[in-house]
Design an enzyme around this catalytic site. Sequence first.
Site, PDB file in Angstrom:
ATOM      1  N   ASP A  36      44.591  41.236  51.242  1.00 27.73           N
ATOM      2  CA  ASP A  36      43.734  42.046  50.025  1.00 27.73           C
ATOM      3  C   ASP A  36      44.267  40.811  48.910  1.00 27.73           C
ATOM      4  O   ASP A  36      44.863  39.911  49.056  1.00 27.73           O
ATOM      5  CB  ASP A  36      44.463  43.406  49.608  1.00 27.73           C
ATOM      6  CG  ASP A  36      43.958  43.766  48.235  1.00 27.73           C
ATOM      7  OD1 ASP A  36      42.772  43.565  48.212  1.00 27.73           O
ATOM      8  OD2 ASP A  36      45.055  44.289  47.436  1.00 27.73           O
ATOM      9  N   PHE A  37      43.197  40.726  47.988  1.00 27.32           N
ATOM     10  CA  PHE A  37      43.581  39.748  47.166  1.00 27.32           C
ATOM     11  C   PHE A  37      44.363  40.893  45.658  1.00 27.32           C
ATOM     12  O   PHE A  37      44.908  40.169  45.025  1.00 27.32           O
ATOM     13  CB  PHE A  37      41.340  39.265  46.158  1.00 27.32           C
ATOM     14  CG  PHE A  37      41.935  38.982  45.223  1.00 27.32           C
ATOM     15  CD1 PHE A  37      42.515  37.068  45.133  1.00 27.32           C
ATOM     16  CD2 PHE A  37      42.089  39.558  43.616  1.00 27.32           C
ATOM     17  CE1 PHE A  37      43.008  36.409  43.656  1.00 27.32           C
ATOM     18  CE2 PHE A  37      41.745  38.449  42.548  1.00 27.32           C
ATOM     19  CZ  PHE A  37      42.344  36.703  42.881  1.00 27.32           C
ATOM     20  N   ASP A  38      43.345  41.883  44.502  1.00 26.20           N
ATOM     21  CA  ASP A  38      44.255  42.038  44.079  1.00 26.20           C
ATOM     22  C   ASP A  38      46.147  42.443  43.852  1.00 26.20           C
ATOM     23  O   ASP A  38      45.553  44.152  45.050  1.00 26.20           O
ATOM     24  CB  ASP A  38      42.982  43.209  42.621  1.00 26.20           C
ATOM     25  CG  ASP A  38      42.336  42.359  41.968  1.00 26.20           C
ATOM     26  OD1 ASP A  38      42.045  41.609  41.025  1.00 26.20           O
ATOM     27  OD2 ASP A  38      41.150  41.984  42.856  1.00 26.20           O
ATOM     28  N   ASP A 211      48.327  46.465  48.939  1.00 23.89           N
ATOM     29  CA  ASP A 211      48.485  46.672  47.427  1.00 23.89           C
ATOM     30  C   ASP A 211      48.015  48.770  47.506  1.00 23.89           C
ATOM     31  O   ASP A 211      48.779  49.083  46.953  1.00 23.89           O
ATOM     32  CB  ASP A 211      48.875  46.081  46.431  1.00 23.89           C
ATOM     33  CG  ASP A 211      47.426  46.121  45.421  1.00 23.89           C
ATOM     34  OD1 ASP A 211      46.526  45.718  46.224  1.00 23.89           O
ATOM     35  OD2 ASP A 211      47.480  46.983  44.577  1.00 23.89           O
TER      36      ASP A 211
END
Length: 274
Positions: A36-38, A211
Site C-alpha cells: 500500500d502507499f499512504d 495499514d
Amino acid sequence: MPPNNPGDQRPLRPLTADQAWRATSGRAGRCVLFFDFDGTLAPVGDDPTAVQPAPKVLAALEALAGIVQRVAIVSARPVDFLREHFGALSGVDLYGLYGLEHSHSGGGTVTEPAALPWVPTMAELAERARAELPPGTLVEYKRLSVALHYRTVPALADTVEAWGRAQADRLGLRVQAGRMVIELKPPGDQDKGLVIDTAVRDAACAWYFGDDVSDIKAFAALRAREDRDPDFLGVCVAVANPETGDEVSRAADLTIDSPEALGDFLTEAVHRLS
C-alpha cells in the site's frame, strides 16, 4: 540437524520476521512483494498531494525488484500519482484506485472498461462535494473515485460520512471507509483482495504491507491462497497507526511501527534475500 524453517518450507504461525525472511529466501525468485502507499510506504499527511515516500523506501524497492519476481504498489491513489513517485524504478508494477487502473513495469495505464462510464458521475460528485460540504473538508477527485477527507477537521466526521453515504445511495456507488476519509467509487467488486488474488496465481510466495482496513482484504486473499496451496507462503504485514492500526495488526502476521521503520525493514530485507 536441519534448520527449523528451511527456505523451502512454510513456517508455522505465529512467526517472526526472521522466520518469514528465511522461508522467503528459498523462493525469492517466485515471490511478489505488494505495498500500500499512504500510511505504509509514506506517512499520512494533512495534504494528500504533498505526501512523499519515507526515507530509504525507494532505494530498497529498487534493490528488491532485482531480487524477487515482482514488486507492486496497490493503492487508492491513481496510477498517474504513483508513477510520479515510483516511475523511475524499474520492474515495479502500479495498481491504482484499488485496481481500477494498472501499469506494469513502466508501461501505459490500463483502465478497467466497466469503470469508464462513471467518469462524468465522479466529476459531478466532486463539484457537488465542494459546494455542499463544510469548509475544511478536503475533496480529492481521482477521475474514477472521490475521496472526502476530514483529517484537519475531525469534528466533521459524522457530517462528511453521512453526506458521502447519502450520495452513494443516490448514485449507486460503493463506499470505502479509511483513515479520516470516506471514498466513493464505482459499483462492482474491485478491491485490493481481488488484485492480489489475480496477481499471485503464478507465484510461490507473496508479502503484503498495509495499514488500513482496505488492506485486510489483501491479507485475506493471501490467507485464501495458502489454504488452497500448501506450498504457497503468504506473509501479511501491518504498519502501525493510531487510527486503524489495532484492527489491521490483528489480521496480520507482523507489525512494523511506522513507514520510516518500514524503510529500515526493507533495507534489511535486501541483505536477507540477496
